[in-house]
Scaffold this active site. Structure first.
Site, short mmCIF file in Angstrom:
data_model
loop_
_atom_site.label_atom_id
_atom_site.label_comp_id
_atom_site.label_asym_id
_atom_site.label_seq_id
_atom_site.Cartn_x
_atom_site.Cartn_y
_atom_site.Cartn_z
N TYR A 74 0.84 -1.21 0.00
CA TYR A 74 0.00 0.00 0.00
C TYR A 74 0.87 1.26 0.00
O TYR A 74 0.63 2.21 -0.76
CB TYR A 74 -0.88 -0.08 1.25
N LYS B 234 0.97 4.13 -2.77
CA LYS B 234 0.53 5.47 -2.38
C LYS B 234 1.61 6.53 -2.63
O LYS B 234 1.28 7.69 -2.89
CB LYS B 234 0.10 5.47 -0.91
#
Ligand code: NAI
Length: 284
Positions: free
Chosen positions: A165, A169
């Site tokens: 993640y 991101k």
């Protein structure tokens, strides 16, 4: 000062719930026509139904706004093509894209499969790339576009269990940094939001008493400002519980080791090289 979006058209990905829903509702309240996209799956990206998107469309219409639903996955190129085709068929232009859709597959990197890594990168990073690529020629042609990427404190600073993640991101921030330069000539402004909010994504991570103060509607005004006529470009806006700040990369003053450059000289000057007291963002 009042900010309205009359005559504007927005696509908000993953807006069947959580932050995307409050972004879509606020834009619609201010006169924007909104395409509510949501795959409607579970938090780990499995399953799917257009129910979530349809119920937000019903909410917008009940409040007197204009919206349509779309159930495509942002990580499916064909689906994204349909999302943009449907938007153009219904409204004839696309002024705003909020890349918000997201999933989690949290595990320490030691336990994470490459499939978990790829899936998360495909939704957050490649999903943002596919949607942006599909609207880019339209925004260039219109000489107008506002795009918001959704990054995260996990991408900016790291978080245990979120290597996949975090990589995705921070990837969207790198993507933004180049698009802000390439979009300048045709009035396309592109920014990123780093939110913290009480949604299904955080309900098991943040203690209950804090969740009450972290409504997604307290992040949305920052995002909607980034979609407005006077939006900046290339900013990372942090938002949580009605508080806002900007995050940026800074660099320490250069230390010139000249003709003394060697591994030892780097080691001896380490404290000076890493001294951030006079650090600044590049170019300032
Ligand atoms: P959420 O789980 O409520 O919303 C995400 C939405 O995206 C869901 O409605 C889901 O169905 C949809 N979605 C998932 N995969 C999709 C796909 N492939 N195509 C289309 N739609 C898809 O979570 P939340 O918190 O509202 O998250 C919104 C964004 O904010 C995400 O990008 C998330 O990573 C980011 N974020 C949220 C934080 C928080 O504190 N809630 C913190 C930092 C970032």
């Amino acid at each position: 000062m009042s900010i309205d979006f009359k005559g504007k058209v927005a696509i908000v990905t993953g807006s069947g719930g959580g932050l995307g829903r409050t972004h879509a509702l606020e834009l619609a309240k201010r006169g924007c026509k909104v395409v509510v996209n949501d795959l409607g799956g579970s938090m780990d990206g499995s399953g799917g139904s257009s129910q979530a998107a349809q119920s937000v469309v019903a909410e917008i219409k009940a409040a007197g706004g204009d919206a349509i639903a779309n159930g495509s996955s942002v990580s499916d190129k064909k689906g994204v093509e349909n999302l943009v085709k449907e938007t153009m068929a219904a409204y004839g232009r696309i002024d705003i894209l909020i890349n918000n859709a997201g999933i989690l597959r949290d595990k320490s990197f030691k336990k994470m499969t490459l499939e978990d890594f790829e899936l998360v990168v495909n939704v957050h990073l490649m999903g943002s790339v596919y949607c942006t690529a599909a609207v880019w020629p339209i925004m260039n042609e219109q000489n107008y576009g506002r795009i918001v990427m959704t990054t995260s404190p996990s991408g900016l600073y790291g978080n245990f269990g979120q290597a996949n993640y975090g990589a995705a991101k921070l990837g969207v921030v790198g993507f933004m940094n180049t698009l802000k330069i390439e979009g300048q000539k045709t009035n396309i402004r592109i920014n990123a939001i780093a939110p913290v909010a009480a949604t299904r994504m955080t309900e098991n991570l943040i203690p209950g008493a804090m969740l009450e103060k972290l409504g997604p509607e307290l992040v949305t005004p920052g995002v909607v400002y980034l979609c407005s006529e006077d939006a900046p470009s290339g900013t990372i806006l942090q938002a949580q519980g009605g508080q806002f700040s900007v995050a940026t990369i800074v660099e320490s003053p250069w230390v010139n080791l000249g003709d003394k450059v060697s591994v030892e000289a780097v080691a001896e000057n380490w404290a000076k090289i890493t001294d951030l007291t006079a650090a600044k963002p590049r170019g300032r």
